[in-house]
Design a protein around this motif. Structure first.
Motif, PDB file in Angstrom:
ATOM      1  N   GLY A  99      64.781  34.029  48.569  1.00  0.00           N
ATOM      2  CA  GLY A  99      63.357  34.290  48.363  1.00  0.00           C
ATOM      3  C   GLY A  99      63.052  35.773  48.257  1.00  0.00           C
ATOM      4  N   GLU A 100      63.776  36.589  49.057  1.00  0.00           N
ATOM      5  CA  GLU A 100      63.582  38.040  48.983  1.00  0.00           C
ATOM      6  C   GLU A 100      64.123  38.602  47.670  1.00  0.00           C
ATOM      7  N   PRO A 103      61.324  37.177  44.298  1.00  0.00           N
ATOM      8  CA  PRO A 103      59.990  36.973  44.868  1.00  0.00           C
ATOM      9  C   PRO A 103      58.929  36.552  43.855  1.00  0.00           C
ATOM     10  N   GLU A 104      59.243  36.614  42.552  1.00  0.00           N
ATOM     11  CA  GLU A 104      58.240  36.311  41.542  1.00  0.00           C
ATOM     12  C   GLU A 104      57.785  34.857  41.618  1.00  0.00           C
ATOM     13  N   GLU A 105      56.548  34.618  41.220  1.00  0.00           N
ATOM     14  CA  GLU A 105      55.985  33.274  41.250  1.00  0.00           C
ATOM     15  C   GLU A 105      56.774  32.310  40.379  1.00  0.00           C
ATOM     16  N   LYS A 106      57.257  32.797  39.234  1.00  0.00           N
ATOM     17  CA  LYS A 106      57.990  31.926  38.308  1.00  0.00           C
ATOM     18  C   LYS A 106      59.353  31.491  38.867  1.00  0.00           C
ATOM     19  N   ASP A 107      59.830  32.150  39.924  1.00  0.00           N
ATOM     20  CA  ASP A 107      61.142  31.831  40.501  1.00  0.00           C
ATOM     21  C   ASP A 107      61.027  31.104  41.840  1.00  0.00           C
ATOM     22  N   GLN A 108      59.890  30.482  42.095  1.00  0.00           N
ATOM     23  CA  GLN A 108      59.689  29.836  43.392  1.00  0.00           C
ATOM     24  C   GLN A 108      60.668  28.695  43.659  1.00  0.00           C
ATOM     25  N   ASN A 109      61.166  28.086  42.586  1.00  0.00           N
ATOM     26  CA  ASN A 109      62.111  26.980  42.766  1.00  0.00           C
ATOM     27  C   ASN A 109      63.518  27.449  43.119  1.00  0.00           C
ATOM     28  N   LYS A 111      64.867  29.381  45.411  1.00  0.00           N
ATOM     29  CA  LYS A 111      65.323  29.306  46.800  1.00  0.00           C
ATOM     30  C   LYS A 111      65.567  27.857  47.239  1.00  0.00           C
ATOM     31  N   LYS A 189      61.937  19.020  48.380  1.00  0.00           N
ATOM     32  CA  LYS A 189      61.328  20.302  48.726  1.00  0.00           C
ATOM     33  C   LYS A 189      60.704  20.242  50.123  1.00  0.00           C
TER      34      LYS A 189
END
Length: 455
Positions: A99-100, A103-109, A111, A189
């Motif tokens: 996640g660190e 951190p972008e919104e588009k990469d939330q999946n 992690k 999730k």
């Protein structure tokens, strides 16, 4: 990660997948989603002389697979407390670091996928496809069940991918299950969030959290003999108890759920051998020679129901005690009755045995106990391979002044995580190189001896 999950999570895997896998083996349902592979003659109702059409078969298969996946995901959702602390702590750290990094919104999946890539794609799915190799079943499935398992494994993989549309685009016949897979991804999730959700204050200390759980190697009811001071030793003097052999001890109690139990530490076992039939009038008795708390030799006699069970218990005991020190070279296959041994008539109860022990005689079966040494070696070799890359990353973090300060203390307990890891790897490498050099010397000596013999 694969080796780590095998070492730390096999019991967890069995509890989660076991019920669904057993159901599929028992039902032996014909399942096929690919219209080009449907064989309608394998389905239908013979009593009504009616055969289902290809579309009927696919529709029925979708319904059955949905049922299997629903049951499996329900078992996963309820398994949070069953999941070993070391796995939860590892996934928590993985989730946090990925996640660190993204951190972008588009990469939330990303992690979530970091966890499901190991948990679903490399642990659950392989076990579903080959349950025998993961000790979930004693035999390989037949062709029909094998196809059903493969399709279920595909669904679990798709759930882990967190993007059902991609898989359905590659295999269009998976499209009818896309809503179910999408719902499963949402459930997964939620499961991951709950799995890693524990407060720092509730987390076990590092040493405890990273202690792997004891692995159950074998368990089941056996008859234990309570020795008598006088009179003949009869089979009726055996008492039925439930035994559990783990990677640490052999425990026994009245029932599997009994709170009070006795145990023999594996490190104290000195021999596990058969007992002569004439000793108890039964050919399925074994003896375990061990040292008690005072260091005195004690012997417990266990009666099995058949020769196969006897051999399996002896094999399992010998395998988990393979690294024990102080193993006996000889033993008495009989019993000490009155003033002498029944096998050789020696009168010295504590003297050397009259027969050789057989520590190396084991059953080499598919369901041998998991070899933690092998899996640990794989982890060790992998860490050695990436050690330099880890050091470079560590120095990069240090230069940036991030949250991994180097502690110059020589006290290992006060060092930070990376420093401890590098030191432990160095120590292991030194021991490994020393042992490897020793084995090489032994091989050279053996080779020279063979040359001399040939000469």
């Amino acid at each position: 990660m694969e080796s780590f999950l095998k070492v730390a999570g096999m019991q967890y895997l069995h509890k989660v997948l076991g019920p669904t896998i057993n159901r599929m083996f028992e039902e032996k349902r014909y399942i096929e989603l690919d219209p080009h592979k449907v064989e309608s003659k394998d389905v239908g109702c013979s009593s009504l002389h009616r055969t289902l059409s290809d579309s009927d078969v696919v529709e029925q298969s979708v319904h059955i697979l949905r049922s299997y996946l629903t049951d499996l995901l329900a078992a996963v959702a309820k398994s949070i407390k069953l999941c070993p602390a070391v796995i939860r702590a590892t996934f928590r750290q993985l989730f946090k670091r990925v996640g660190e990094r993204f951190p972008e919104e588009k990469d939330q999946n990303v992690k979530f996928i970091a966890i499901t890539s190991f948990l679903c794609l490399r642990f659950f799915s392989p076990a579903i496809m080959s349950p025998k190799l993961f000790h979930l079943r004693e035999k390989h499935p037949d062709a029909r069940t094998s196809r059903a398992l493969l399709l279920l494994a595909k669904m679990v993989q798709n759930v882990g991918n967190m993007d059902p549309g991609v898989s359905c685009a590659k295999e269009s016949w998976m499209a009818p299950l896309q809503p179910t897979i999408q719902q499963g991804a949402a459930q997964m999730k939620q499961f991951i969030l709950q799995l890693i959700d524990f407060e720092e204050k509730d987390e076990l200390d590092l040493q405890t959290a990273l202690t792997l759980p004891s692995q159950v190697v074998k368990e089941g009811p056996l008859f234990i003999h309570k020795a008598k001071n006088k009179g003949p030793l009869l089979s009726s003097s055996f008492k039925k108890l439930y035994f559990t052999l783990t990677s640490e001890a052999l425990t026994y109690a009245k029932t599997p759920s009994s709170k009070k139990s006795s145990f023999i530490t594996l490190a104290n076992i000195r021999a596990a051998e058969k007992v002569e039939e004439k000793s108890f009038g039964n050919s399925h008795v074994m003896q375990i020679v061990y040292a008690d708390e005072a260091g005195q030799a004690e012997t417990v006699y266990l009666q099995c129901k058949c020769v196969n069970e006897l051999n399996q218990w002896l094999s399992a005991l010998r395998k988990v005690c393979v690294n024990n020190t102080g193993m006996l070279c000889s033993y008495h296959p009989g019993i000490f009755r009155g003033e002498k041994w029944s096998c050789c008539h020696q009168k010295d109860k504590t003297g050397l045995g009259c027969d050789k022990t057989r520590h190396g005689v084991t059953l080499r079966e598919w369901n041998d106990p998991l070899d933690p040494d092998l899996e640990a070696h794989l982890i060790f070799r992998h860490l050695l391979g990436v050690r330099e890359a880890m050091k470079e990353k560590y120095l990069e973090w240090k230069e940036k002044g991030e949250d991994l300060p180097l502690n110059q203390s020589e006290d290992l307990s006060n060092a930070d995580g990376p420093t401890q890891l590098f030191r432990v790897l160095q120590d292991l490498e030194e021991v490994y190189d020393k042992e490897l050099s020793h084995l090489t010397d032994l091989a050279d000596q053996e080779r020279n001896c063979l040359v001399d013999l040939q000469t």
